[in-house]
Design a protein around this motif. Sequence first.
Motif, short mmCIF file in Angstrom:
data_model
loop_
_atom_site.label_atom_id
_atom_site.label_comp_id
_atom_site.label_asym_id
_atom_site.label_seq_id
_atom_site.Cartn_x
_atom_site.Cartn_y
_atom_site.Cartn_z
N ASP A 10 0.81 -1.22 0.00
CA ASP A 10 0.00 0.00 0.00
C ASP A 10 0.85 1.27 0.00
OD1 ASP A 10 -2.53 -1.21 -0.03
OD2 ASP A 10 -2.47 -1.55 2.14
N LEU A 11 2.15 1.15 0.20
CA LEU A 11 2.99 2.34 0.33
C LEU A 11 3.09 3.10 -0.99
CD1 LEU A 11 6.02 1.27 2.56
CD2 LEU A 11 3.79 2.16 3.24
N ARG A 12 3.14 4.43 -0.87
CA ARG A 12 3.36 5.30 -2.02
C ARG A 12 4.57 6.21 -1.83
NH1 ARG A 12 -1.54 6.02 -4.74
NH2 ARG A 12 -0.32 7.20 -6.29
N ASP A 13 5.06 6.29 -0.61
CA ASP A 13 6.16 7.18 -0.26
C ASP A 13 7.49 6.56 -0.66
OD1 ASP A 13 7.89 9.02 0.88
OD2 ASP A 13 7.57 8.32 2.94
N PRO A 14 8.26 7.20 -1.54
CA PRO A 14 9.54 6.61 -1.96
C PRO A 14 10.54 6.46 -0.81
CG PRO A 14 9.35 8.88 -2.74
CD PRO A 14 8.00 8.48 -2.22
N TYR A 15 10.42 7.32 0.19
CA TYR A 15 11.30 7.24 1.35
C TYR A 15 11.06 5.94 2.11
CZ TYR A 15 14.02 9.68 5.08
OH TYR A 15 14.96 10.09 6.00
N GLY A 16 9.78 5.62 2.35
CA GLY A 16 9.44 4.40 3.07
C GLY A 16 9.75 3.15 2.27
N ILE A 17 9.49 3.20 0.96
CA ILE A 17 9.78 2.04 0.11
C ILE A 17 11.29 1.76 0.11
CG2 ILE A 17 9.75 1.26 -2.29
CD1 ILE A 17 7.10 2.87 -2.59
N ARG A 18 12.10 2.82 0.11
CA ARG A 18 13.56 2.66 0.08
C ARG A 18 14.09 2.01 1.35
NH1 ARG A 18 18.03 1.78 0.76
NH2 ARG A 18 19.93 2.76 -0.07
N PHE A 19 13.56 2.38 2.51
CA PHE A 19 14.14 1.92 3.78
C PHE A 19 13.29 0.87 4.50
CE2 PHE A 19 16.47 5.95 3.27
CZ PHE A 19 17.76 5.50 3.51
N TRP A 20 12.21 0.40 3.87
CA TRP A 20 11.38 -0.66 4.46
C TRP A 20 12.24 -1.91 4.71
CZ3 TRP A 20 6.11 -1.13 5.62
CH2 TRP A 20 5.65 -2.43 5.85
N PRO A 21 12.00 -2.65 5.82
CA PRO A 21 11.01 -2.43 6.86
C PRO A 21 11.54 -1.67 8.07
CG PRO A 21 11.93 -4.61 7.12
CD PRO A 21 12.63 -3.98 5.94
N ALA A 22 12.83 -1.31 8.06
CA ALA A 22 13.40 -0.62 9.22
C ALA A 22 12.73 0.73 9.44
CB ALA A 22 14.90 -0.44 9.04
N PHE A 23 12.35 1.38 8.36
CA PHE A 23 11.65 2.67 8.42
C PHE A 23 10.50 2.59 7.44
CE2 PHE A 23 11.44 7.09 6.57
CZ PHE A 23 10.81 7.67 7.66
N ARG B 247 6.43 7.75 5.40
CA ARG B 247 5.53 8.80 5.86
C ARG B 247 4.07 8.58 5.49
NH1 ARG B 247 9.02 13.19 2.74
NH2 ARG B 247 8.74 11.52 1.22
N ASP B 248 3.77 7.47 4.82
CA ASP B 248 2.37 7.24 4.41
C ASP B 248 1.44 7.03 5.60
OD1 ASP B 248 2.69 7.47 1.64
OD2 ASP B 248 3.44 5.41 1.49
N GLY B 249 1.97 6.54 6.70
CA GLY B 249 1.12 6.26 7.86
C GLY B 249 0.48 7.49 8.47
N CYS B 250 1.07 8.67 8.21
CA CYS B 250 0.47 9.91 8.72
C CYS B 250 -0.27 10.66 7.61
CB CYS B 250 1.52 10.81 9.35
SG CYS B 250 2.72 11.51 8.18
N ARG B 251 -0.30 10.10 6.40
CA ARG B 251 -0.87 10.80 5.25
C ARG B 251 -2.17 10.17 4.76
NH1 ARG B 251 4.56 11.85 1.50
NH2 ARG B 251 5.62 13.25 2.97
N THR B 252 -2.70 9.22 5.50
CA THR B 252 -3.95 8.58 5.08
C THR B 252 -5.10 9.58 5.09
OG1 THR B 252 -4.29 7.83 7.35
CG2 THR B 252 -3.25 6.28 5.82
N PRO B 253 -6.18 9.30 4.36
CA PRO B 253 -7.26 10.28 4.20
C PRO B 253 -7.91 10.72 5.51
CG PRO B 253 -7.42 8.63 2.50
CD PRO B 253 -6.35 8.15 3.45
N MET B 254 -8.35 11.96 5.50
CA MET B 254 -9.12 12.54 6.61
C MET B 254 -10.44 11.77 6.73
SD MET B 254 -8.90 15.03 8.83
CE MET B 254 -9.90 16.17 9.80
N VAL B 255 -10.88 11.60 7.98
CA VAL B 255 -12.12 10.85 8.22
C VAL B 255 -13.22 11.82 8.65
CG1 VAL B 255 -11.16 8.57 8.67
CG2 VAL B 255 -11.16 10.25 10.50
#
Length: 549
Positions: free
Chosen positions: A391-404, A407-415
């Motif tokens: 589900d990730l879209r952030d290149p930063y997270g994809i690059r360092f997964w799974p250690a980091f 930022r997608d976890g704080c960018r999910t849609p407003m409820v």
Amino acid sequence: MTSSPKTNPDWWRGAVIYQVYPRSFQDTKGDGLGDLKGVTQRLPYIAALGVDAIWLSPFFTSPMADMGYDVSDYCDVDPMFGTLGDFDDMLKKAHKLGLKIIIDQVISHTSDQHAWFKESRSDRTNPKADWYVWADPKPDGTAPNNWMSIFGGPGWEWDGVRKQYYMHNFLGSQPDLNFHNPEVQDALLDTVRFWLERGVDGFRLDTVNFYFHDKELRDNPPLVHDPDAIGLDAPDVNPYGMQNHLYDKTQPENIGFLQRFRALLDAYGDRATVGEVGDGARSLKTVAAYTSDGDKLHMCYTFDLLGPDFTATHIRRCVSAFQAAVTDGWVCWAFSNHDVMRHITRFTQSEDERERVAKLAISVLAALRGSICLYQGEELALPEADLAFEDLRDPYGIRFWPAFKGRDGCRTPMVWENKAPHAGFSTAKPWLPVPDAHKALAADAQEKLSDSVLAHYRETLAFRKAHAPLLDGSMAFIDTNEDILAFTREKAGVKLLFVFNLHRGPQVVQLPKALKIAEVMPMPGFAPTLTGNELQLDALDVFCGRVSS
């Protein structure tokens, strides 16, 4: 050009700014992506919070390799967000509601799809050949020096047409502009003028200390670890944090450009800047330099309070360090934004304390000296979303997964609506999943509860606005017999005392005898007991009182 709400030139001092991440705020097109019309639709909700301004994350034309922080046209709206007309309509309606609009100006780098870069890379003699940071390889073909990218790997990308490397602090598709070239500065200031003419009220300057690089391209030395350093801005899994970044950012020439930027804003009146400073342990020194003398930035924020430490010792240390370093500048404090794990997850130890921590955190933030920035959804106490790798879209997270995990976890849609499909964000599948845990916290559900976190945010921001010392009054820490966050805020003869217990157990605090409490002023949602100068605080509790002169 739309007219801004009538204010004094220092409206930004003590302001409350609400950050909107447009692609995750409200979708009106039914494509799973938020848009500017969605922001316009939700302006009454933002105004009802009691904030003064909106910081709008990038909406410019972009290939979206880094979610809009890779700009290919600074003077247009990306079709996924709408049109310039949609922006003008949003700005007009925001101003009618008394809200300022601050836009995210990302000028340290562009997209490699920007017309400037396409021309620059075409050969070494074109008019824009020197608009980006180009350098020859070492004799063995390796990069010009040891500079690194925050997003992983070397900070240099080879270009086969020019047979040179170009510098990039972030993705390889985000080439850095060469600010040593006056033509680059002029062109960027022209794009700023474009938005000033449309009526925007200010700019959040992304990576404001990254504009200039060392002309000699000297290697960065290794970082000597300082366990007491604050302001670190890269996860420890990233080797970027192993260097002392003396030469790839925070160069002295930046001061002159910031003065040019400020002079342009001053010509329009009542406009403001807030700069993002990522400079490790030197952040406060950089903030002091960038906000001094009233001729550069109006205010800055650092990463000092965007970490996991929610303790009296840490907050007192950060604020004290700022007050010592920045004598005539201004700070903007925040606990969350689009680049860090949501503070509800960082600060809580169990789900049972989520609401209590959320209420205490905004109470602390609202009492600090400085302006404050809130991130969409924190007023609902949204926790960090735990997303699957696919589900990730952030290149930063994809690059360092799974250690980091990025930022997608704080960018999910407003409820917005707990019973609606996708929580009322969109009629289509959103670009990031909406966690089930978030739906129960939706705005419409909290609207019905007088003691909700949303209600607490509104009450706390109203409390802040009603008391002048909290906007721009002085601040002084108070020593107590416990590890407690205690300080006064004072202006024009009115002195307020705040005492915060950030511990998970009750505390009995002996207030200094010199402090005479003339009036107990309960902060919304809290009810400590004061007997004489003995203050009894429950776990995660706060006291406020007016001190007699």
